[in-house]
Design a protein around this motif. Structure first.
Motif, PDB file in Angstrom:
ATOM      1  N   GLU A 257       0.743  -1.078   0.075  1.00  0.00           N
ATOM      2  CA  GLU A 257       0.076   0.050  -0.026  1.00  0.00           C
ATOM      3  C   GLU A 257       0.796   1.438  -0.035  1.00  0.00           C
ATOM      4  N   HIS A 258       2.089   1.191   0.842  1.00  0.00           N
ATOM      5  CA  HIS A 258       2.778   2.508   0.997  1.00  0.00           C
ATOM      6  C   HIS A 258       3.848   2.996  -0.146  1.00  0.00           C
ATOM      7  N   ILE A 259       4.024   1.904  -0.920  1.00  0.00           N
ATOM      8  CA  ILE A 259       4.815   2.194  -2.099  1.00  0.00           C
ATOM      9  C   ILE A 259       4.257   2.910  -3.279  1.00  0.00           C
ATOM     10  N   LYS A 260       2.948   3.037  -3.292  1.00  0.00           N
ATOM     11  CA  LYS A 260       2.188   3.548  -4.243  1.00  0.00           C
ATOM     12  C   LYS A 260       2.119   5.104  -3.762  1.00  0.00           C
ATOM     13  N   HIS A 261       2.751   5.590  -2.842  1.00  0.00           N
ATOM     14  CA  HIS A 261       2.619   6.903  -2.617  1.00  0.00           C
ATOM     15  C   HIS A 261       3.233   7.756  -3.551  1.00  0.00           C
ATOM     16  N   PRO A 262       2.153   8.993  -4.178  1.00  0.00           N
ATOM     17  CA  PRO A 262       2.619   9.696  -5.112  1.00  0.00           C
ATOM     18  C   PRO A 262       3.858  10.132  -5.349  1.00  0.00           C
ATOM     19  N   SER A 263       4.727  10.736  -4.196  1.00  0.00           N
ATOM     20  CA  SER A 263       5.870  11.087  -4.337  1.00  0.00           C
ATOM     21  C   SER A 263       7.069  10.021  -4.115  1.00  0.00           C
ATOM     22  N   SER A 264       6.744   8.931  -4.358  1.00  0.00           N
ATOM     23  CA  SER A 264       7.718   7.551  -4.220  1.00  0.00           C
ATOM     24  C   SER A 264       8.694   7.705  -5.413  1.00  0.00           C
ATOM     25  N   LYS A 265       9.995   7.705  -4.940  1.00  0.00           N
ATOM     26  CA  LYS A 265      10.978   7.281  -6.030  1.00  0.00           C
ATOM     27  C   LYS A 265      11.410   6.114  -6.563  1.00  0.00           C
ATOM     28  N   LEU A 266      10.531   5.105  -6.045  1.00  0.00           N
ATOM     29  CA  LEU A 266      10.753   3.724  -6.577  1.00  0.00           C
ATOM     30  C   LEU A 266       9.702   3.413  -7.791  1.00  0.00           C
ATOM     31  N   PRO A 267      10.261   3.141  -8.844  1.00  0.00           N
ATOM     32  CA  PRO A 267       9.798   3.441 -10.079  1.00  0.00           C
ATOM     33  C   PRO A 267       8.549   2.288 -10.137  1.00  0.00           C
ATOM     34  N   LYS A 268       7.649   2.577 -10.981  1.00  0.00           N
ATOM     35  CA  LYS A 268       6.554   1.589 -10.928  1.00  0.00           C
ATOM     36  C   LYS A 268       6.608   0.176 -11.233  1.00  0.00           C
ATOM     37  N   ASP A 269       7.636   0.344 -12.430  1.00  0.00           N
ATOM     38  CA  ASP A 269       8.012  -1.189 -12.987  1.00  0.00           C
ATOM     39  C   ASP A 269       8.858  -1.911 -12.086  1.00  0.00           C
ATOM     40  N   ALA A 270       9.274  -1.297 -11.012  1.00  0.00           N
ATOM     41  CA  ALA A 270      10.440  -1.865 -10.155  1.00  0.00           C
ATOM     42  C   ALA A 270       9.536  -2.486  -8.760  1.00  0.00           C
ATOM     43  N   ARG A 271       8.316  -1.956  -8.620  1.00  0.00           N
ATOM     44  CA  ARG A 271       7.853  -2.337  -7.542  1.00  0.00           C
ATOM     45  C   ARG A 271       7.353  -3.793  -7.342  1.00  0.00           C
ATOM     46  N   PRO A 272       7.689  -4.608  -6.391  1.00  0.00           N
ATOM     47  CA  PRO A 272       7.310  -6.028  -6.320  1.00  0.00           C
ATOM     48  C   PRO A 272       5.687  -6.326  -6.203  1.00  0.00           C
ATOM     49  N   LYS A 273       5.391  -7.243  -7.138  1.00  0.00           N
ATOM     50  CA  LYS A 273       3.933  -7.779  -7.092  1.00  0.00           C
ATOM     51  C   LYS A 273       3.392  -8.323  -5.831  1.00  0.00           C
ATOM     52  N   ASP A 274       2.470  -8.443  -5.535  1.00  0.00           N
ATOM     53  CA  ASP A 274       2.021  -9.522  -4.470  1.00  0.00           C
ATOM     54  C   ASP A 274       2.318 -10.718  -4.411  1.00  0.00           C
ATOM     55  N   ALA A 275       2.508 -11.271  -5.622  1.00  0.00           N
ATOM     56  CA  ALA A 275       2.997 -12.710  -5.728  1.00  0.00           C
ATOM     57  C   ALA A 275       4.507 -12.795  -5.382  1.00  0.00           C
ATOM     58  N   ASP A 276       5.327 -11.602  -5.667  1.00  0.00           N
ATOM     59  CA  ASP A 276       6.802 -11.808  -5.237  1.00  0.00           C
ATOM     60  C   ASP A 276       6.809 -11.489  -3.818  1.00  0.00           C
ATOM     61  N   ILE A 277       6.067 -10.891  -3.012  1.00  0.00           N
ATOM     62  CA  ILE A 277       6.339 -10.838  -1.685  1.00  0.00           C
ATOM     63  C   ILE A 277       5.699 -11.929  -1.202  1.00  0.00           C
ATOM     64  N   LYS A 278       4.794 -12.376  -1.541  1.00  0.00           N
ATOM     65  CA  LYS A 278       4.298 -13.936  -1.045  1.00  0.00           C
ATOM     66  C   LYS A 278       5.343 -15.059  -1.339  1.00  0.00           C
ATOM     67  N   ALA A 279       5.930 -15.057  -2.462  1.00  0.00           N
ATOM     68  CA  ALA A 279       6.859 -16.236  -2.596  1.00  0.00           C
ATOM     69  C   ALA A 279       7.869 -15.883  -1.670  1.00  0.00           C
ATOM     70  N   ILE A 280       8.453 -14.794  -1.146  1.00  0.00           N
ATOM     71  CA  ILE A 280       9.675 -14.676  -0.442  1.00  0.00           C
ATOM     72  C   ILE A 280       9.162 -14.914   0.947  1.00  0.00           C
ATOM     73  N   ILE A 281       8.042 -14.620   1.217  1.00  0.00           N
ATOM     74  CA  ILE A 281       7.645 -15.195   2.620  1.00  0.00           C
ATOM     75  C   ILE A 281       7.220 -16.658   2.817  1.00  0.00           C
ATOM     76  N   GLU A 282       6.704 -17.263   1.593  1.00  0.00           N
ATOM     77  CA  GLU A 282       6.581 -18.697   1.553  1.00  0.00           C
ATOM     78  C   GLU A 282       7.956 -19.523   1.609  1.00  0.00           C
ATOM     79  N   GLN A 283       8.936 -18.914   1.008  1.00  0.00           N
ATOM     80  CA  GLN A 283      10.268 -19.651   0.871  1.00  0.00           C
ATOM     81  C   GLN A 283      11.049 -19.378   2.166  1.00  0.00           C
ATOM     82  N   SER A 284      10.651 -18.591   3.015  1.00  0.00           N
ATOM     83  CA  SER A 284      11.330 -18.400   4.446  1.00  0.00           C
ATOM     84  C   SER A 284      10.643 -19.524   5.310  1.00  0.00           C
ATOM     85  N   TYR A 285       9.424 -19.936   5.163  1.00  0.00           N
ATOM     86  CA  TYR A 285       8.640 -20.577   6.048  1.00  0.00           C
ATOM     87  C   TYR A 285       8.254 -21.879   5.487  1.00  0.00           C
TER      88      TYR A 285
END
Length: 316
Positions: free
Chosen positions: A288-316
């Motif tokens: 939610e917070h990486i979508k802030h209008p002032s963000s310097k994180l490029p839109k095409d470099a923002r991880p998708k929900d599936a990316d974050i889920k995969a990192i969490i699942e791999q850890s557990y």
């Protein structure tokens, strides 16, 4: 700084000469690796045992040519909660003295760095995040005061203002004597999700996004240990590199998730809580917070929900 003549404990650092430097106010993402040549030269030329202080932060003494020395004393329990820090930080009372028998004091922490370049880098990153020169920006990292050159090791110490209200989240997840409730886990992971998103929105990869480097106080999010933070990757032409940035972002998330296992052993039920709250709280608030209008994180470099889920699942 405040006038305060009481000395609290034993001497930690011997008396050393003080000099002052004008700190630039143009801490921007594009020039974090650059700095005023005067500041660079002053740090490199700092004599062992000496102090180099921000004249704006100490202006009542900086504009008084009689100010000559500083000495540091210990304060009981100042290191509480950070006894296991790996950087050799020292905490205490810095007392500045002038030839007119005036004294000023500040409660500080001093973090050693092996080179002036390393000390300058964390100084620059910290001031960029704090919006130095921008009074409307909240203090998000410890307030920088200057530098010290350690007499015994020759290392360069970054001096920051001590703030007892800041609590790092390893106190929740790594303390073997503390058993967090599910609500405490949820709140802490939510704060960490927002904090990591904030770093990325500033255009920085944290570089060491362990749970111990995220904190909060009575007002909100705070950051600790920013020496590994650096601006997002760019191509040879100077443009932002989305693929490399996405890798940096995912690496930060992975470091954070895996750091939860660094503390005490947890049983299967607790592991389930951690995994569930990471998916339901951390990942949601981060995304939610990486979508802030002032963000310097490029839109095409923002991880998708599936990316974050995969990192969490791999850890557990």
């Amino acid at each position: 700084m405040s006038e305060y003549s009481v000395v609290f404990g034993e001497k930690l650092l011997d008396e050393g000469l003080v000099s002052f430097i004008e700190v630039p106010e143009d801490f921007e993402i594009e020039n974090l690796r650059l700095a005023s040549s005067k500041v660079k030269d002053a740090i490199r030329g700092l004599e062992v045992g000496g102090y180099l202080l921000d004249e704006f932060k100490f202006q009542d003494l900086a504009y008084n040519p009689g100010t000559s020395s500083a000495i540091m004393y210990e304060v009981e329990d100042f290191e509480k909660g950070r006894q296991k820090n790996s950087h050799g930080l020292i905490f205490g009372q810095l007392v500045l003295r002038s030839q007119y028998d005036r004294e000023k004091q500040a409660m500080v922490a001093i973090k050693p760095h092996d080179t002036p370049k390393d000390a300058m880098h964390e100084f620059n990153v910290t001031n960029y995040i704090n919006g130095y020169g921008k009074p409307t920006r909240p203090i998000l990292a410890f307030d920088t005061l200057g530098f010290h050159r350690f007499e015994d090791t020759g290392q360069y110490g970054l001096i920051t203002r001590y703030d007892e209200a800041v609590i790092s989240y390893d106190n929740i997840f790594w303390d073997p004597e503390f058993e967090p409730t599910q609500e405490q886990v949820r709140k802490a992971l939510g704060k960490c999700g927002m904090a990591l998103a904030m770093i990325h929105n500033f255009g920085l990869a944290h570089g060491d996004a362990q749970i111990k480097n995220f904190a909060s106080d009575n007002h909100g999010i705070r950051f600790i240990d920013l020496e590994s933070a650096k601006p997002f990757a760019r191509t040879s032409t100077g443009a932002k590199d989305p693929d490399a940035i996405l890798y940096q972002v995912k690496d930060d998330i992975s470091t954070f998730v895996n750091s939860l296992h660094t503390g005490v052993e947890v049983d299967d039920s607790e592991t389930g809580i951690f995994r569930s709250e990471l998916l339901d709280t951390f990942s949601v608030l981060y995304a939610e917070h990486i979508k802030h209008p002032s963000s310097k994180l490029p839109k095409d470099a923002r991880p998708k929900d599936a990316d974050i889920k995969a990192i969490i699942e791999q850890s557990y």
